[in-house]
Design a protein around this motif. Sequence first.
Motif, PDB file in Angstrom:
ATOM      1  N   ASP A   1       0.829  -1.211   0.000  1.00  0.00           N
ATOM      2  CA  ASP A   1       0.000   0.000   0.000  1.00  0.00           C
ATOM      3  C   ASP A   1       0.859   1.255   0.000  1.00  0.00           C
ATOM      4  OD1 ASP A   1      -2.118  -1.626  -0.070  1.00  0.00           O
ATOM      5  OD2 ASP A   1      -2.941  -1.084   1.900  1.00  0.00           O
ATOM      6  N   GLU A   2       2.070   1.113   0.567  1.00  0.00           N
ATOM      7  CA  GLU A   2       2.957   2.271   0.595  1.00  0.00           C
ATOM      8  C   GLU A   2       3.321   2.690  -0.833  1.00  0.00           C
ATOM      9  OE1 GLU A   2       7.236   3.385   2.479  1.00  0.00           O
ATOM     10  OE2 GLU A   2       6.305   1.512   3.124  1.00  0.00           O
ATOM     11  N   VAL A   3       3.653   1.688  -1.644  1.00  0.00           N
ATOM     12  CA  VAL A   3       3.956   1.982  -3.047  1.00  0.00           C
ATOM     13  C   VAL A   3       2.702   2.506  -3.752  1.00  0.00           C
ATOM     14  CG1 VAL A   3       4.774   1.009  -5.229  1.00  0.00           C
ATOM     15  CG2 VAL A   3       5.753   0.202  -3.073  1.00  0.00           C
ATOM     16  N   ARG A   4       1.570   1.863  -3.446  1.00  0.00           N
ATOM     17  CA  ARG A   4       0.313   2.290  -4.102  1.00  0.00           C
ATOM     18  C   ARG A   4       0.017   3.762  -3.816  1.00  0.00           C
ATOM     19  NH1 ARG A   4      -1.418  -3.267  -2.643  1.00  0.00           N
ATOM     20  NH2 ARG A   4      -1.448  -4.290  -4.672  1.00  0.00           N
TER      21      ARG A   4
ATOM     22  N   ASP B   1     -18.375   1.001  -3.637  1.00  0.00           N
ATOM     23  CA  ASP B   1     -17.373  -0.071  -3.525  1.00  0.00           C
ATOM     24  C   ASP B   1     -16.026   0.384  -4.096  1.00  0.00           C
ATOM     25  OD1 ASP B   1     -18.901  -2.297  -2.381  1.00  0.00           O
ATOM     26  OD2 ASP B   1     -20.025  -2.270  -4.244  1.00  0.00           O
ATOM     27  N   VAL B   2     -16.087   1.181  -5.164  1.00  0.00           N
ATOM     28  CA  VAL B   2     -14.845   1.725  -5.725  1.00  0.00           C
ATOM     29  C   VAL B   2     -14.240   2.709  -4.725  1.00  0.00           C
ATOM     30  CG1 VAL B   2     -13.835   3.082  -7.598  1.00  0.00           C
ATOM     31  CG2 VAL B   2     -15.707   1.494  -8.092  1.00  0.00           C
ATOM     32  N   THR B   3     -15.104   3.574  -4.205  1.00  0.00           N
ATOM     33  CA  THR B   3     -14.626   4.631  -3.313  1.00  0.00           C
ATOM     34  C   THR B   3     -13.956   4.059  -2.070  1.00  0.00           C
ATOM     35  OG1 THR B   3     -16.535   5.877  -4.080  1.00  0.00           O
ATOM     36  CG2 THR B   3     -15.300   6.820  -2.266  1.00  0.00           C
ATOM     37  N   VAL B   4     -14.535   3.022  -1.504  1.00  0.00           N
ATOM     38  CA  VAL B   4     -13.969   2.481  -0.268  1.00  0.00           C
ATOM     39  C   VAL B   4     -12.583   1.898  -0.535  1.00  0.00           C
ATOM     40  CG1 VAL B   4     -14.981   0.143  -0.337  1.00  0.00           C
ATOM     41  CG2 VAL B   4     -14.507   1.198   1.849  1.00  0.00           C
ATOM     42  N   SER B   5     -12.393   1.297  -1.708  1.00  0.00           N
ATOM     43  CA  SER B   5     -11.076   0.735  -2.028  1.00  0.00           C
ATOM     44  C   SER B   5     -10.025   1.843  -2.094  1.00  0.00           C
ATOM     45  CB  SER B   5     -11.106   0.002  -3.370  1.00  0.00           C
ATOM     46  OG  SER B   5     -12.126  -0.973  -3.350  1.00  0.00           O
ATOM     47  N   LEU B   6     -10.407   2.990  -2.654  1.00  0.00           N
ATOM     48  CA  LEU B   6      -9.473   4.110  -2.724  1.00  0.00           C
ATOM     49  C   LEU B   6      -9.209   4.664  -1.324  1.00  0.00           C
ATOM     50  CD1 LEU B   6     -10.993   6.082  -5.768  1.00  0.00           C
ATOM     51  CD2 LEU B   6      -9.182   4.365  -5.806  1.00  0.00           C
ATOM     52  N   LEU B   7     -10.279   4.878  -0.582  1.00  0.00           N
ATOM     53  CA  LEU B   7     -10.152   5.485   0.751  1.00  0.00           C
ATOM     54  C   LEU B   7      -9.227   4.673   1.654  1.00  0.00           C
ATOM     55  CD1 LEU B   7     -11.009   7.521   2.952  1.00  0.00           C
ATOM     56  CD2 LEU B   7     -12.971   6.056   3.427  1.00  0.00           C
ATOM     57  N   LEU B   8      -9.385   3.355   1.628  1.00  0.00           N
ATOM     58  CA  LEU B   8      -8.601   2.517   2.533  1.00  0.00           C
ATOM     59  C   LEU B   8      -7.109   2.556   2.206  1.00  0.00           C
ATOM     60  CD1 LEU B   8     -10.960  -0.590   2.955  1.00  0.00           C
ATOM     61  CD2 LEU B   8     -10.494   1.212   4.616  1.00  0.00           C
ATOM     62  N   VAL B   9      -6.779   2.917   0.973  1.00  0.00           N
ATOM     63  CA  VAL B   9      -5.358   2.967   0.608  1.00  0.00           C
ATOM     64  C   VAL B   9      -4.776   4.372   0.719  1.00  0.00           C
ATOM     65  CG1 VAL B   9      -3.677   2.583  -1.244  1.00  0.00           C
ATOM     66  CG2 VAL B   9      -5.546   0.962  -0.910  1.00  0.00           C
ATOM     67  N   VAL B  10      -5.479   5.349   0.150  1.00  0.00           N
ATOM     68  CA  VAL B  10      -4.832   6.669   0.010  1.00  0.00           C
ATOM     69  C   VAL B  10      -5.371   7.744   0.953  1.00  0.00           C
ATOM     70  CG1 VAL B  10      -4.240   6.234  -2.405  1.00  0.00           C
ATOM     71  CG2 VAL B  10      -6.373   7.437  -1.858  1.00  0.00           C
TER      72      VAL B  10
ATOM     73  N   ASP C   1     -11.399 -10.929  -0.372  1.00  0.00           N
ATOM     74  CA  ASP C   1     -10.061 -10.646   0.121  1.00  0.00           C
ATOM     75  C   ASP C   1      -9.567  -9.331  -0.499  1.00  0.00           C
ATOM     76  OD1 ASP C   1      -7.420 -10.578   0.898  1.00  0.00           O
ATOM     77  OD2 ASP C   1      -7.125 -12.752   0.656  1.00  0.00           O
ATOM     78  N   PHE C   2      -9.379  -8.338   0.359  1.00  0.00           N
ATOM     79  CA  PHE C   2      -9.067  -6.993  -0.128  1.00  0.00           C
ATOM     80  C   PHE C   2      -7.766  -6.962  -0.936  1.00  0.00           C
ATOM     81  CE2 PHE C   2      -8.019  -2.350   0.814  1.00  0.00           C
ATOM     82  CZ  PHE C   2      -8.932  -1.883  -0.101  1.00  0.00           C
ATOM     83  N   LYS C   3      -6.829  -7.869  -0.627  1.00  0.00           N
ATOM     84  CA  LYS C   3      -5.558  -7.814  -1.363  1.00  0.00           C
ATOM     85  C   LYS C   3      -5.761  -8.159  -2.845  1.00  0.00           C
ATOM     86  CE  LYS C   3      -3.314 -12.341  -0.725  1.00  0.00           C
ATOM     87  NZ  LYS C   3      -4.197 -13.174   0.151  1.00  0.00           N
ATOM     88  N   HIS C   4      -6.730  -8.999  -3.123  1.00  0.00           N
ATOM     89  CA  HIS C   4      -7.036  -9.292  -4.524  1.00  0.00           C
ATOM     90  C   HIS C   4      -7.646  -8.070  -5.209  1.00  0.00           C
ATOM     91  CE1 HIS C   4      -7.339 -13.762  -3.213  1.00  0.00           C
ATOM     92  NE2 HIS C   4      -6.112 -13.457  -3.581  1.00  0.00           N
ATOM     93  N   THR C   5      -8.548  -7.397  -4.501  1.00  0.00           N
ATOM     94  CA  THR C   5      -9.144  -6.183  -5.068  1.00  0.00           C
ATOM     95  C   THR C   5      -8.041  -5.181  -5.407  1.00  0.00           C
ATOM     96  OG1 THR C   5     -11.062  -6.530  -3.647  1.00  0.00           O
ATOM     97  CG2 THR C   5     -10.850  -4.363  -4.650  1.00  0.00           C
ATOM     98  N   LEU C   6      -7.105  -5.000  -4.480  1.00  0.00           N
ATOM     99  CA  LEU C   6      -6.036  -4.018  -4.701  1.00  0.00           C
ATOM    100  C   LEU C   6      -5.179  -4.389  -5.905  1.00  0.00           C
ATOM    101  CD1 LEU C   6      -4.897  -3.358  -1.044  1.00  0.00           C
ATOM    102  CD2 LEU C   6      -6.258  -1.883  -2.532  1.00  0.00           C
ATOM    103  N   ARG C   7      -4.909  -5.678  -6.018  1.00  0.00           N
ATOM    104  CA  ARG C   7      -4.110  -6.147  -7.145  1.00  0.00           C
ATOM    105  C   ARG C   7      -4.795  -5.798  -8.462  1.00  0.00           C
ATOM    106  NH1 ARG C   7      -1.612  -6.177 -10.531  1.00  0.00           N
ATOM    107  NH2 ARG C   7      -0.341  -7.740 -11.577  1.00  0.00           N
ATOM    108  N   LEU C   8      -6.113  -6.004  -8.494  1.00  0.00           N
ATOM    109  CA  LEU C   8      -6.851  -5.691  -9.720  1.00  0.00           C
ATOM    110  C   LEU C   8      -6.896  -4.182  -9.956  1.00  0.00           C
ATOM    111  CD1 LEU C   8      -9.801  -8.258  -9.674  1.00  0.00           C
ATOM    112  CD2 LEU C   8      -7.591  -8.417 -10.811  1.00  0.00           C
TER     113      LEU C   8
END
Lengths: 210, 315
Positions: free
Chosen positions: B24-27, B109-118, B192-199
Amino acid sequence: MAESGSSGRFSSSLTGSTLPPPRTRIFKIIVIGDSGVGKTCLTYRFCAGKFPEKTEATIGVDFRERLVEIDGEKIKIQLWDTAGQERFRKSMVQHYYRNVHAVVFVYDVTNAASFRSLPAWIEECKQHALGTEVPRILVGNKCDLQDSIQVSTDTAQQFADTHSMPLFETSAKNPNRNSDHVEAIFMTVAHKLKSQKPLVLSQPTTCGCF
Amino acid sequence: MCSDPVDIETLKRAAGTKGGLLTDEVRRKVWPKLLNINVYKLPHKPGRAVRKNHKDYNQVVLDVSRSMKRFPKGMPAADRGALQEQLIDIILEVLKCNPQLHYYQGYHDVTVSLLLVVGERMAIAMLDKLSNYHLRDFMDPTMDSTKHILNYLMPILEQVDSELHDFMIRAEVGTIFALSWLITWFGHVLSDFKHTLRLYDFFLSSHPLMPIYLAATIVLHREKEVKQAECDMAMVHHLLSRIPQDLPYELLICQAQDLFDQYPPSLLAKQAALQSHKRMVKMAVWGLSATLGAAAFAVAQTAMDWGPEVLLQLF
């Protein structure tokens, strides 16, 4: 593609060997209503026997089924759980109105707006040729939330009478699952369907050949 | 990554190759660059006013409050609650700044993926950009453009496995099983959130139609299961809409990329258009709204093949 694809959509009537065992009739019921009224909860409760711990927004359509026995006949009840947001039903859900045998309209007794939307949902069904000739029932969900009821039983009953539908009030979250009526709701529809002419009920894709 | 100007092509390649951006740091560093976001000029946190008189307020609150599954297991309820409040604000803020865009269930669902990372402010910047590019077609007043994009699925399958394609046509399964995959970039269906992030690494560095190519690779990957299923709409829809959680994502990403290179959107555009009845108008709508250069260009080219009179009718 040319050889096998040319028979196109009509070839589905020829796939007899892949059909379910003979005499398992399928009743296809579509469940519709505003977003958040509890459609997913109700269908899950009926098919899984318990209410889900958490449900999420339904995107598009979801499908659940359960095999029941009515008067000695095994019948598959297919429930199509649809997205409540208007934009989905306009261009997405139409495909799933096809071959529907019955309609369950759901509103939330604690949300008057979801009750006021019902005429629009009824109209929607009519446009898909699902009028009074198919069994339709009305379900007021979340009646466990006694303190915040916005739609009285009288009002709902009047509406149901006007549209010739039976009314059920229920809570898919009722802790005593024998008294939540969910079972009764869908079984009522199934009985009604079973008492109709069998030919009407066979899925058109199977040519009514049972 | 530290070079100036930043080498986007290298970053894109990194996001697309094995493992993606890994942490996530790189992301946090690369995702904004992939969308060309000025990290020194981020939007401010929205004030309370953003919630007032917003036409989508009720729907957004309803969807966000039901999105518990999207947060890491074990996160304290209070933390999750705070993030859900931010989620509502982010969505409403972006919609307020872009009155031409319409909220759809799944946008959260898109927004939450962004929020949790950045985090909140960068999530606003990224969501704003994505909404105007990659997600733009899903945010029309109707879902007609979305439906059109789904129409790319069957032509891709037909190219690779005509038997599977024909089976699905016979079953009349439609393409709605892939709807949530497309409009949430699989965020809605993967547990599994790590799969979502990978995609997300992959999609952020790809053409806006890439989610459809990945959808096709998933269907192709399950080809045997599908063909063994009963040839019936309900059965096939049921099978396909329940996505296995142990998919080989790295392999599928490579395959999706290969499919994209082999059968680019420009090649499929006509077949996709033929899937719908009002083909001309829909094609053109899509061409105008998919703003990433290559996509729009490819479609415009296709439209030009049909003659300029088609285009002229639209203006």
